[in-house]
Scaffold this motif. Structure first.
Motif, PDB file in Angstrom:
ATOM      1  N   THR A 133     -26.534 -30.080  -9.231  1.00 33.90           N
ATOM      2  CA  THR A 133     -27.592 -30.401  -8.281  1.00 33.90           C
ATOM      3  C   THR A 133     -28.245 -31.746  -8.593  1.00 33.90           C
ATOM      4  N   ASP A 188     -24.077 -27.689  -0.455  1.00 33.41           N
ATOM      5  CA  ASP A 188     -24.035 -26.888  -1.668  1.00 33.41           C
ATOM      6  C   ASP A 188     -23.110 -25.708  -1.416  1.00 33.41           C
ATOM      7  N   GLU A 189     -22.327 -25.354  -2.399  1.00 32.65           N
ATOM      8  CA  GLU A 189     -21.368 -24.251  -2.267  1.00 32.65           C
ATOM      9  C   GLU A 189     -20.399 -24.510  -1.129  1.00 32.65           C
TER      10      GLU A 189
HETATM   11 MG    MG Z   1     -26.204 -24.995  -7.754  1.00 39.65          MG
END
Ligand code: MG
Ligand code: ADP
Length: 666
Positions: free
Chosen positions: A286, A382-383
């Motif tokens: 992140t 994200d992901e």
């Molecule tokens: Mg993460």
């Protein structure tokens, strides 16, 4: 083309049952492939041993006698004449067959032969005698109210009437090159195989088709990316950026520095960035993404971060704000999710359009049609595995062509990554932040539950929090797996007055889930019982223990992701896997804490199923192909589809146009 309801025999009720199986069109129906085949080879009475399994044809010789017992049980007895003699048959709970078992009816009986009594205790009876000695029977994924037989009937009816119209996704020249059967014949064979050879032949063909289509899309996206030299070529003020980096509460690891550099290089180059940032849970992806976003904003462009859930979006938003507060970089941030009020949404939309927001963090809402950006330069998702090829293309369709960074905590072995993410560059973080403690992992049997409860108790005494995972949400009569509601009762009993216990699961609304997650974060709940919905990304440093019931039901990669939810603070953390079976596989978790190695092991053991989680994979869930065991076919499909894509003579082909529009229209 005709619709599903046009197929003879499919009424409103079966239609909704088919929908349950994700079958919405005739094409879905005829590509609902069997997940296995039962092979029924006929026996003679004499060749089967006492107590042995038998499959035998014959004719009903006596009127079946039906006996009914308590609790709805029933049993039926009759005699069967076969080529090798007369035998008694008894079968439980098939009273409904009585009407059909008229004397003289030809049937196939499957069961166990008791030689002394000369009786077959049947597990199944099939009406009609089949001519060949061996019969290969397709077995389908069914749903309550829709039997294997129903499915087989609908499929064959659909093939009979509409078989010719089912599109083939393999260009003719490859059908010829590999001597493939045509689509209709192939479908007929996969649903009604007569010999193994023919069956294997069409399975290969249908796998190839699926992989060809998939690789065509990947290759197409890759070519599109290559062509585009119209990306943003920024000049990044590294000095200013380094000032920000120096305010971080920790020193970046070597891998973080390396990946930051790769991203910054992309941002400066005129080719559009299309990069996958992969790293184990907790490896610190992140912050790398944040640095990229800030670099982009310092050049005057907007950045967006898209998270798979609201709670994660919120978490990122708060973290970023905290980091920015410590610097004198003035960037305006905002949060946009499904639960943002209408009024607030409008405010955010306006501000985004006018360029008054520099960094926007949110969920899928960020790429909805209403959202107009002023000068979006970078999108981070994200992901990654929650966004498929189609979503990737979606941004492009909106006329914005920002640089894109995908973060994924699902490590993918390199060979596979190169293929299925063939349209992307890959950055990898392997090194972990300093000072991370290894999470102790234990495999326990159900009989050792007391020990587990004691461990939980000790952690509660230390004011730590606990996750407990179960595979099911509620009681299911077909399964004795642990479910979250039952667990809650048990935990209430064990920790009465000592812990607040709550539940989150996938069937709850996002709002309800978020409220409970927030309570857990705030320490108002000490034991959180859940299905795997918490698998992704939640960060609660005070949670030190992860207990997973029926752990054998999960793939190693999933277990690793779940385990990654603890060990995020300074306290020693532990993960307890409860299972009475599959101990050997689970022991890998005791030894290994490297997500890449675990994913390799998973790959060896289970194929891709769990890795990309069919549940959430979007376009990565294949109906028949398996990217591990069919890797050779995948490589061939990759090569062929690229050749086809680059062959200008084929640009006017309907199939090619269709394949391309299926990418850009989705
Ligand atoms: Mg993460
Ligand atoms: P990931 O998203 O890769 O699972 P995160 O980015 O959530 O991991 O990082 C996990 C935790 O580690 C966060 O609390 C983050 O602040 C912290 N962290 C990240 N990088 C470092 C580092 N270099 N040193 C120490 N802590 C770090």
């Amino acid at each position: 083309m005709a619709e599903l309801k046009d197929v003879k025999g499919i009424g409103p009720k079966s239609l909704s049952l088919l929908n349950k199986l994700n079958i919405y069109t005739i094409e879905d129906l005829v590509t609902h492939y069997p997940f296995r085949y039962d092979i029924l080879e006929r026996n003679n009475l004499s060749e089967v041993e006492d107590g042995g399994k038998i499959v035998i044809d014959g004719k009903v010789e006596s009127v079946p006698i039906l006996m009914r017992f308590k609790a709805g049980l029933n049993k039926m007895n009759f005699r069967l004449v076969t080529n090798s003699g007369i035998v008694g048959v008894s079968i439980f709970n098939r009273a409904f067959l009585k009407k059909q078992l008229l004397v003289g009816t030809g049937i196939t009986v499957i069961g166990k032969l008791d030689k002394t009594k000369n009786v077959i205790t049947a597990s199944d009876i099939k009406l009609g005698i089949l001519t060949n000695k061996k019969k290969i029977e397709p077995v389908y994924h069914c749903t309550s109210g829709l039997t294997n037989k129903n499915l087989s009937t609908y499929i064959n009816m659909a093939l009979l009437v509409y078989g010719k119209e089912i599109p083939d996704h393999i260009p003719e020249e490859y059908v010829e090159k590999y001597n493939f059967l045509n689509k209709k014949t192939s479908l007929n064979i996969i649903h009604n195989p007569s010999t193994d050879e023919k069956l294997n032949q069409v399975i290969t063909r249908l796998k190839y088709e699926e992989l060809f289509e998939f690789m065509f899309k990947i290759n197409y996206l890759k070519e599109q990316n290559k062509k585009e030299k119209n990306g943003l070529a920024r000049k990044i003020d590294r000095k200013e950026l380094n000032k920000f980096i120096s305010t971080l509460p920790f020193e970046l690891t070597g891998d973080q520095k390396k990946t930051v550099d790769e991203i910054l290089d992309d941002l400066e180059s005129p080719t559009r960035m299309n990069r996958l940032l992969q790293g184990d849970v907790g490896s610190g992806k992140t912050i790398v993404a944040f640095i990229g976003m800030i670099a982009n904003c310092l050049c005057g462009y907007q950045s967006a971060l898209m998270a798979p859930t609201e709670i994660l979006a919120m978490q990122h938003y708060l973290n970023l704000q905290k980091l920015l507060e410590k610097t004198n970089i003035k960037l305006k941030t905002a949060l946009l999710t499904g639960s943002t009020s209408k009024k607030d949404k409008q405010i955010v939309y306006d501000a985004l359009k006018e360029g008054k927001i520099d960094i926007i963090i949110g969920t899928h809402s960020l790429i909805q049609d209403e959202v107009i950006y002023n000068n979006l330069g970078l999108v981070v998702t994200d992901e990654q595995h929650r966004f498929g090829v189609h979503q990737r293309a979606n941004l492009q369709n909106k006329g914005i062509k920002p640089d894109v960074l995908y973060m994924s905590a699902t490590p993918i072995p390199r060979t596979y990554a190169l293929t299925i993410f063939g349209d992307m560059d890959v950055s990898t973080i392997k090194e972990r932040p300093k000072g991370r403690q290894k999470i102790d992992t234990y495999v326990k049997k159900n009989s050792e539950i007391k020990e587990v409860l004691q461990m939980m108790y000790d952690e509660l005494q230390k004011k730590h929090q606990i996750y407990v995972i179960a595979p099911l949400i509620e009681d299911n009569e077909n399964s004795d797996l642990t479910n979250v509601y039952k667990l809650k009762d048990q935990m209430e009993l064990a920790f009465r007055g000592r812990a607040q216990i709550d539940i989150v699961h996938g069937k709850m609304s996002n709002g309800a889930k978020d409220i409970i997650m927030q309570k857990f974060k705030d320490g108002l709940v000490q034991i959180l019982i859940s299905t795997t919905v918490i698998e992704v990304g939640v960060d609660v440093a005070n949670a030190t223990t992860m207990v997973i019931f029926d752990a054998d039901r999960f793939g190693l990669s999933t277990l690793h992701q779940l385990r990654g939810r603890v060990g995020r603070g300074t306290s020693k953390s532990q993960c307890i896997l409860i299972s009475d079976s599959d101990a050997e596989r689970l022991k890998i978790m005791e030894k290994e804490d490297d997500g890449f190695i675990i994913s390799e092991e998973d790959f060896k053991l289970r194929g891709h199923g769990d890795l990309f989680g069919t549940r959430q994979s979007g376009d990565m869930s294949f109906k028949i192909a398996n990217i591990k065991s069919d890797f050779k076919i995948l490589l061939q499909a990759k090569k062929d589809s690229k050749e086809y894509l680059l062959n200008k003579d084929k640009d006017k082909d309907d199939l090619k146009k269709k394949l391309i529009s299926s990418i850009t229209e989705a």
